[in-house]
Design a protein around this motif. Sequence first.
Motif, short mmCIF file in Angstrom:
data_model
loop_
_atom_site.label_atom_id
_atom_site.label_comp_id
_atom_site.label_asym_id
_atom_site.label_seq_id
_atom_site.Cartn_x
_atom_site.Cartn_y
_atom_site.Cartn_z
N LEU A 1 0.83 -1.21 0.00
CA LEU A 1 0.00 0.00 0.00
C LEU A 1 0.86 1.25 0.00
CD1 LEU A 1 -2.77 1.33 0.09
CD2 LEU A 1 -2.68 1.20 2.59
N GLN A 2 1.94 1.28 0.77
CA GLN A 2 2.83 2.45 0.77
C GLN A 2 3.44 2.69 -0.60
OE1 GLN A 2 5.42 1.19 4.06
NE2 GLN A 2 4.78 2.98 5.24
N ALA A 3 3.83 1.62 -1.28
CA ALA A 3 4.40 1.76 -2.62
C ALA A 3 3.37 2.34 -3.59
CB ALA A 3 4.91 0.41 -3.11
N ILE A 4 2.13 1.87 -3.50
CA ILE A 4 1.06 2.39 -4.36
C ILE A 4 0.75 3.83 -4.01
CG2 ILE A 4 -1.38 2.14 -4.96
CD1 ILE A 4 -0.98 -0.92 -4.58
N GLN A 5 0.73 4.15 -2.73
CA GLN A 5 0.48 5.54 -2.31
C GLN A 5 1.58 6.48 -2.81
OE1 GLN A 5 0.08 4.85 1.91
NE2 GLN A 5 -2.15 4.95 1.84
N ALA A 6 2.83 5.98 -2.85
CA ALA A 6 3.92 6.81 -3.36
C ALA A 6 3.68 7.20 -4.81
CB ALA A 6 5.25 6.04 -3.24
N ALA A 7 3.03 6.31 -5.57
CA ALA A 7 2.78 6.55 -7.00
C ALA A 7 1.40 7.14 -7.26
CB ALA A 7 2.91 5.24 -7.77
N ASP B 1 -5.29 -7.66 -12.93
CA ASP B 1 -5.94 -8.94 -12.62
C ASP B 1 -5.63 -9.34 -11.18
OD1 ASP B 1 -6.87 -9.21 -15.26
OD2 ASP B 1 -4.94 -10.01 -15.90
N GLY B 2 -6.58 -9.14 -10.29
CA GLY B 2 -6.37 -9.55 -8.92
C GLY B 2 -6.09 -8.39 -7.99
N ASN B 3 -5.61 -8.71 -6.79
CA ASN B 3 -5.39 -7.74 -5.72
C ASN B 3 -3.91 -7.38 -5.61
OD1 ASN B 3 -5.19 -6.28 -3.36
ND2 ASN B 3 -6.44 -7.67 -2.14
N PRO B 4 -3.52 -6.15 -5.96
CA PRO B 4 -2.09 -5.78 -5.90
C PRO B 4 -1.55 -5.69 -4.48
CG PRO B 4 -3.44 -3.87 -6.42
CD PRO B 4 -4.36 -5.05 -6.46
N LEU B 5 -2.42 -5.64 -3.48
CA LEU B 5 -1.95 -5.65 -2.10
C LEU B 5 -1.45 -7.04 -1.70
CD1 LEU B 5 -4.62 -3.44 -0.30
CD2 LEU B 5 -2.43 -2.75 -1.29
N ASP B 6 -1.96 -8.05 -2.39
CA ASP B 6 -1.49 -9.42 -2.17
C ASP B 6 -0.30 -9.76 -3.05
OD1 ASP B 6 -3.53 -9.84 -0.33
OD2 ASP B 6 -4.91 -10.66 -1.83
N ASN B 7 -0.25 -9.14 -4.23
CA ASN B 7 0.84 -9.40 -5.18
C ASN B 7 1.16 -8.11 -5.92
OD1 ASN B 7 2.67 -10.29 -7.07
ND2 ASN B 7 1.25 -11.63 -8.16
N ILE B 8 2.14 -7.37 -5.42
CA ILE B 8 2.47 -6.06 -5.98
C ILE B 8 2.93 -6.17 -7.43
CG2 ILE B 8 4.89 -6.03 -5.26
CD1 ILE B 8 2.42 -3.07 -5.08
N ARG B 9 3.42 -7.33 -7.85
CA ARG B 9 3.89 -7.50 -9.23
C ARG B 9 2.76 -7.44 -10.25
NH1 ARG B 9 9.09 -8.39 -10.10
NH2 ARG B 9 10.43 -9.10 -8.38
N LEU B 10 1.52 -7.48 -9.80
CA LEU B 10 0.40 -7.30 -10.73
C LEU B 10 0.47 -5.95 -11.44
CD1 LEU B 10 -2.57 -8.73 -8.61
CD2 LEU B 10 -1.39 -9.84 -10.52
N LEU B 11 1.10 -4.97 -10.79
CA LEU B 11 1.21 -3.64 -11.39
C LEU B 11 2.22 -3.60 -12.54
CD1 LEU B 11 1.02 -1.47 -8.16
CD2 LEU B 11 -0.76 -1.81 -9.88
#
Length: 430
Positions: free
Chosen positions: A371-377, A405-415
Amino acid sequence: MRHTSSLPRLSYLSLSLTLSAAMLPFSALSATFISADALLDVRSGKMIDSPLLKIEEGRIVELATQGKLDIPVGSELIELKGKTLLPGLMDMHVHLGSDAEDNFLESMNYSIPRQTVKAVKNAKKTLEAGFTTVRDLGDSGYSVIAVRDGINAGEIPGPRIWSAGHALSITGGHCDDNFSAPEMHSVAGGVADGPWAVRAKARENIKYGANTLKICATGGVFSKGTKVGVQQYTEDELRAAAEEAHQRGLIIAAHAHGTSGIKAAIRAGIDSIEHCSFLDDEAIKLAIKNGTYLSCDIYNTEYTLAFGAANGVPEENINKEKQVSQAQRDSFRKATKAGARMVFGSDAAIYPHGDNGKQFATMVQFGMTPLQAIQAATLTSAALLKQQDVGELKPGFLADIIAVDGNPLDNIRLLENVSFVMKDGKVFKG
């Protein structure tokens, strides 16, 4: 005698539907709706199940759950089954006019038109990777400013761009041209020595369309004859640049690897520090006290060390990358743990454009939660740019929307594999 029309019954029905649609407000007819399995609220970190977004004139006007919002006749419905919606991502440090894959020294002789073509190509790749807003921190001949204006005019696809024009540099410093022979008298477009010369060069950039500024406070990895930890500009010169930017309502970034240069830039009022390789505790505390944003490009090391030599990067520069790589990642971890304002900055062009999303996993590896990584972006980058209508999916915000596809909080590589991209309410991918 009853009068009967020769028109078939179907025509009456078609006419009735047409008239009914015509009586609807125009906004209802032009609305777009997006449904998905989930939506990430990037502020709270909560997932909203079965979301439905209503978009009009490039902005989100309603957010509801499916079945609780009427979809008028004439509206477009985009159904993204199995997908999670997020705000368009933001990268605060790119260089659209160059490519990591090109021969390092040969690419320095590319003409301005050639660099502009590169920027057009890379703007599209960046947008399709899910990055709907970027800050370009240095180009030649205002090429990226031209590309930005073409994007804004709807002539070419690309992200929303803040472009610095020429990066400001001392004579012979990082961001000057130190690779040409002395008899060529080659001087980069952003060279300025002394506070008033710095002000004049900043004003020149703004004159030709820069909507952000960059100054090179220390030596750098990909320049000749500079030491990454050594301060270049004095604090007075850095303050002059900051004052000039803020007087014109712009934000300014400082390229700064070395500790003394980082601290000088923060004290001078620079808005964001780029690279931040050698942060000590005092520098981190100073950044937090002053509200300075930190941007650490911690992903690209592996690319440089694996492919730099084959791409013609000189040994001097590869050795400097080795000097800063682990130190920069240690600094990133310390600053994150201390609660500094961290934005997403990849330095795309040091590695291939379009791979921006691969930095998320590295940010998580070195101390951030997903979540912090996503918030940074999203949230934090929007705050740096002082933009109050991007970085979240909520009514009143621009319709910059991506899906994975899916939840990026569970797998950040989805981004790293964004399957749907909308910017300003227009679909560019998916």
